[in-house]
Design a protein around this motif. Structure first.
Motif, PDB file in Angstrom:
ATOM      1  N   THR A  62       0.912  -1.070  -0.171  1.00  0.00           N
ATOM      2  CA  THR A  62       0.118  -0.204   0.261  1.00  0.00           C
ATOM      3  C   THR A  62       1.501   1.084   0.009  1.00  0.00           C
ATOM      4  N   GLU A  63       0.612   2.253  -0.044  1.00  0.00           N
ATOM      5  CA  GLU A  63       0.819   3.908  -0.230  1.00  0.00           C
ATOM      6  C   GLU A  63       1.325   3.803   0.844  1.00  0.00           C
ATOM      7  N   THR A  64       2.454   4.670   1.201  1.00  0.00           N
ATOM      8  CA  THR A  64       3.504   4.474   2.792  1.00  0.00           C
ATOM      9  C   THR A  64       4.351   5.633   2.832  1.00  0.00           C
ATOM     10  N   ALA A  65       4.145   6.030   3.664  1.00  0.00           N
ATOM     11  CA  ALA A  65       4.881   7.367   4.427  1.00  0.00           C
ATOM     12  C   ALA A  65       5.561   7.118   5.576  1.00  0.00           C
ATOM     13  N   LEU A  66       7.064   6.740   4.914  1.00  0.00           N
ATOM     14  CA  LEU A  66       7.598   5.780   6.509  1.00  0.00           C
ATOM     15  C   LEU A  66       9.111   6.723   6.904  1.00  0.00           C
ATOM     16  N   ASP A  67       9.013   6.852   8.249  1.00  0.00           N
ATOM     17  CA  ASP A  67       9.532   7.316   9.031  1.00  0.00           C
ATOM     18  C   ASP A  67      11.134   6.828   9.476  1.00  0.00           C
ATOM     19  N   LEU A  68      11.873   7.523   8.325  1.00  0.00           N
ATOM     20  CA  LEU A  68      13.196   7.144   8.877  1.00  0.00           C
ATOM     21  C   LEU A  68      14.506   7.818   9.427  1.00  0.00           C
ATOM     22  N   THR A  69      13.636   8.892   9.969  1.00  0.00           N
ATOM     23  CA  THR A  69      14.452   9.690  11.323  1.00  0.00           C
ATOM     24  C   THR A  69      15.420   8.559  11.700  1.00  0.00           C
ATOM     25  N   ASP A  70      14.920   7.929  12.783  1.00  0.00           N
ATOM     26  CA  ASP A  70      15.726   6.915  14.166  1.00  0.00           C
ATOM     27  C   ASP A  70      16.771   6.204  12.979  1.00  0.00           C
ATOM     28  N   ARG A  71      16.843   5.540  12.046  1.00  0.00           N
ATOM     29  CA  ARG A  71      17.633   5.501  11.370  1.00  0.00           C
ATOM     30  C   ARG A  71      18.576   6.106  11.266  1.00  0.00           C
ATOM     31  N   CYS A  72      18.085   7.132  10.132  1.00  0.00           N
ATOM     32  CA  CYS A  72      19.509   8.323  10.310  1.00  0.00           C
ATOM     33  C   CYS A  72      20.370   8.635  11.472  1.00  0.00           C
ATOM     34  N   ALA A 127      11.349  14.867  -4.156  1.00  0.00           N
ATOM     35  CA  ALA A 127      12.107  14.783  -4.971  1.00  0.00           C
ATOM     36  C   ALA A 127      12.622  12.524  -4.544  1.00  0.00           C
ATOM     37  N   PRO A 128      13.353  13.371  -5.362  1.00  0.00           N
ATOM     38  CA  PRO A 128      14.609  11.469  -3.878  1.00  0.00           C
ATOM     39  C   PRO A 128      15.536  11.516  -3.535  1.00  0.00           C
ATOM     40  N   HIS A 129      15.350  12.414  -2.645  1.00  0.00           N
ATOM     41  CA  HIS A 129      17.171  12.886  -1.826  1.00  0.00           C
ATOM     42  C   HIS A 129      16.140  14.392  -1.333  1.00  0.00           C
ATOM     43  N   ALA A 130      16.887  14.369   0.140  1.00  0.00           N
ATOM     44  CA  ALA A 130      16.752  15.186   1.184  1.00  0.00           C
ATOM     45  C   ALA A 130      18.295  15.447   1.320  1.00  0.00           C
ATOM     46  N   THR A 131      18.905  16.374   1.284  1.00  0.00           N
ATOM     47  CA  THR A 131      20.049  17.029   1.880  1.00  0.00           C
ATOM     48  C   THR A 131      20.015  17.510   3.439  1.00  0.00           C
ATOM     49  N   LEU A 132      20.042  17.450   3.887  1.00  0.00           N
ATOM     50  CA  LEU A 132      19.969  17.892   5.311  1.00  0.00           C
ATOM     51  C   LEU A 132      21.595  18.344   7.004  1.00  0.00           C
ATOM     52  N   PRO A 133      21.005  19.478   6.910  1.00  0.00           N
ATOM     53  CA  PRO A 133      22.409  20.095   8.295  1.00  0.00           C
ATOM     54  C   PRO A 133      22.861  19.194   9.045  1.00  0.00           C
ATOM     55  N   VAL A 134      23.679  18.788   9.500  1.00  0.00           N
ATOM     56  CA  VAL A 134      23.925  17.894  11.072  1.00  0.00           C
ATOM     57  C   VAL A 134      25.064  18.882  11.594  1.00  0.00           C
ATOM     58  N   LEU A 155      26.466  17.421   6.275  1.00  0.00           N
ATOM     59  CA  LEU A 155      25.635  17.394   5.776  1.00  0.00           C
ATOM     60  C   LEU A 155      24.858  15.868   5.843  1.00  0.00           C
ATOM     61  N   LEU A 156      24.135  15.655   6.173  1.00  0.00           N
ATOM     62  CA  LEU A 156      23.404  14.046   5.372  1.00  0.00           C
ATOM     63  C   LEU A 156      22.466  14.355   3.896  1.00  0.00           C
ATOM     64  N   ASN A 157      22.939  13.990   3.395  1.00  0.00           N
ATOM     65  CA  ASN A 157      22.008  13.474   2.313  1.00  0.00           C
ATOM     66  C   ASN A 157      21.415  12.375   2.062  1.00  0.00           C
ATOM     67  N   VAL A 158      19.456  12.037   2.304  1.00  0.00           N
ATOM     68  CA  VAL A 158      19.118  10.013   1.992  1.00  0.00           C
ATOM     69  C   VAL A 158      19.123  10.811   0.773  1.00  0.00           C
ATOM     70  N   PHE A 159      18.661   9.369   0.407  1.00  0.00           N
ATOM     71  CA  PHE A 159      18.488   9.144  -1.528  1.00  0.00           C
ATOM     72  C   PHE A 159      18.155   7.662  -1.507  1.00  0.00           C
ATOM     73  N   LEU A 209      21.110  15.189  13.606  1.00  0.00           N
ATOM     74  CA  LEU A 209      20.274  16.235  11.955  1.00  0.00           C
ATOM     75  C   LEU A 209      19.315  17.613  12.584  1.00  0.00           C
ATOM     76  N   ALA A 210      19.781  18.616  12.509  1.00  0.00           N
ATOM     77  CA  ALA A 210      18.923  20.061  12.797  1.00  0.00           C
ATOM     78  C   ALA A 210      18.107  20.255  12.270  1.00  0.00           C
ATOM     79  N   LEU A 211      17.118  19.491  12.744  1.00  0.00           N
ATOM     80  CA  LEU A 211      15.682  19.473  12.401  1.00  0.00           C
ATOM     81  C   LEU A 211      14.901  20.421  13.079  1.00  0.00           C
ATOM     82  N   GLY A 212      13.929  20.428  13.199  1.00  0.00           N
ATOM     83  CA  GLY A 212      13.241  21.694  13.940  1.00  0.00           C
ATOM     84  C   GLY A 212      12.252  20.789  14.187  1.00  0.00           C
ATOM     85  N   THR A 213      11.111  21.356  16.047  1.00  0.00           N
ATOM     86  CA  THR A 213      10.534  20.030  16.463  1.00  0.00           C
ATOM     87  C   THR A 213      10.095  18.884  15.850  1.00  0.00           C
TER      88      THR A 213
END
Length: 138
Positions: free
Chosen positions: A15-25, A98-105, A39-43, A110-114
């Motif tokens: 089925t369609e899914t939105a799977l959280d990868l934050t813990d793996r990152c 997009a099939p990728h995201a580049t995020l600040p570390v 920088l962390l790139n997720v691809f 990870l320097a994500l918002g709350t």
């Protein structure tokens, strides 16, 4: 400056899914970048999946999937026709998510918002096996 990378596979299901990868990152960064900035790139090397940075757990992930169903209906309008009916829409998905995201570390984290999470978006019911590549540069 160093470059570290990790590739792993996961199953998204039928089925369609939105799977959280934050813990793996986070786990990857604890291993390869303790206390470091970079920088962390997720691809995802797939023509039918994407990476989003969104809120999860409060309905936003389901809202995104619902919006994609409206924008990209699973019907016979698509020129790309192999696979299940409407599969052509899955090949349009990476143009919107997009099939990728580049995020600040910062300091090895990870320097994500709350409320932000790193999420694999997969609408393709024909291919439940997905590869994710995490790459740290710092």
């Amino acid at each position: 400056m160093a470059f570290e990378t990790l590739t792993f596979e996961l199953t998204t299901g039928a089925t369609e899914t939105a799977l959280d990868l934050t813990d793996r990152c986070d786990a990857f960064l604890r291993e390869v970048a303790p206390g470091r900035d970079g920088l962390l790139n997720v691809f995802v090397p797939h023509a039918t999946a994407g990476v989003a940075v969104i809120e999860t757990g409060a309905g936003s992930d389901d809202d995104l999937l619902a919006a994609l169903r409206e924008l990209l209906p699973a019907d016979d309008r698509w020129r790309h026709r192999h696979g299940s009916p409407g599969h052509g829409r899955d090949h349009v998905l990476p143009g919107l998510v997009a099939p990728h995201a580049t995020l600040p570390v910062i300091g090895g984290r990870l320097a994500l918002g709350t409320w932000q999470s790193v999420v694999l978006i997969d609408t393709n019911r024909d291919n439940p096996r997905r590869t994710v590549r995490l790459s740290f540069l710092g």
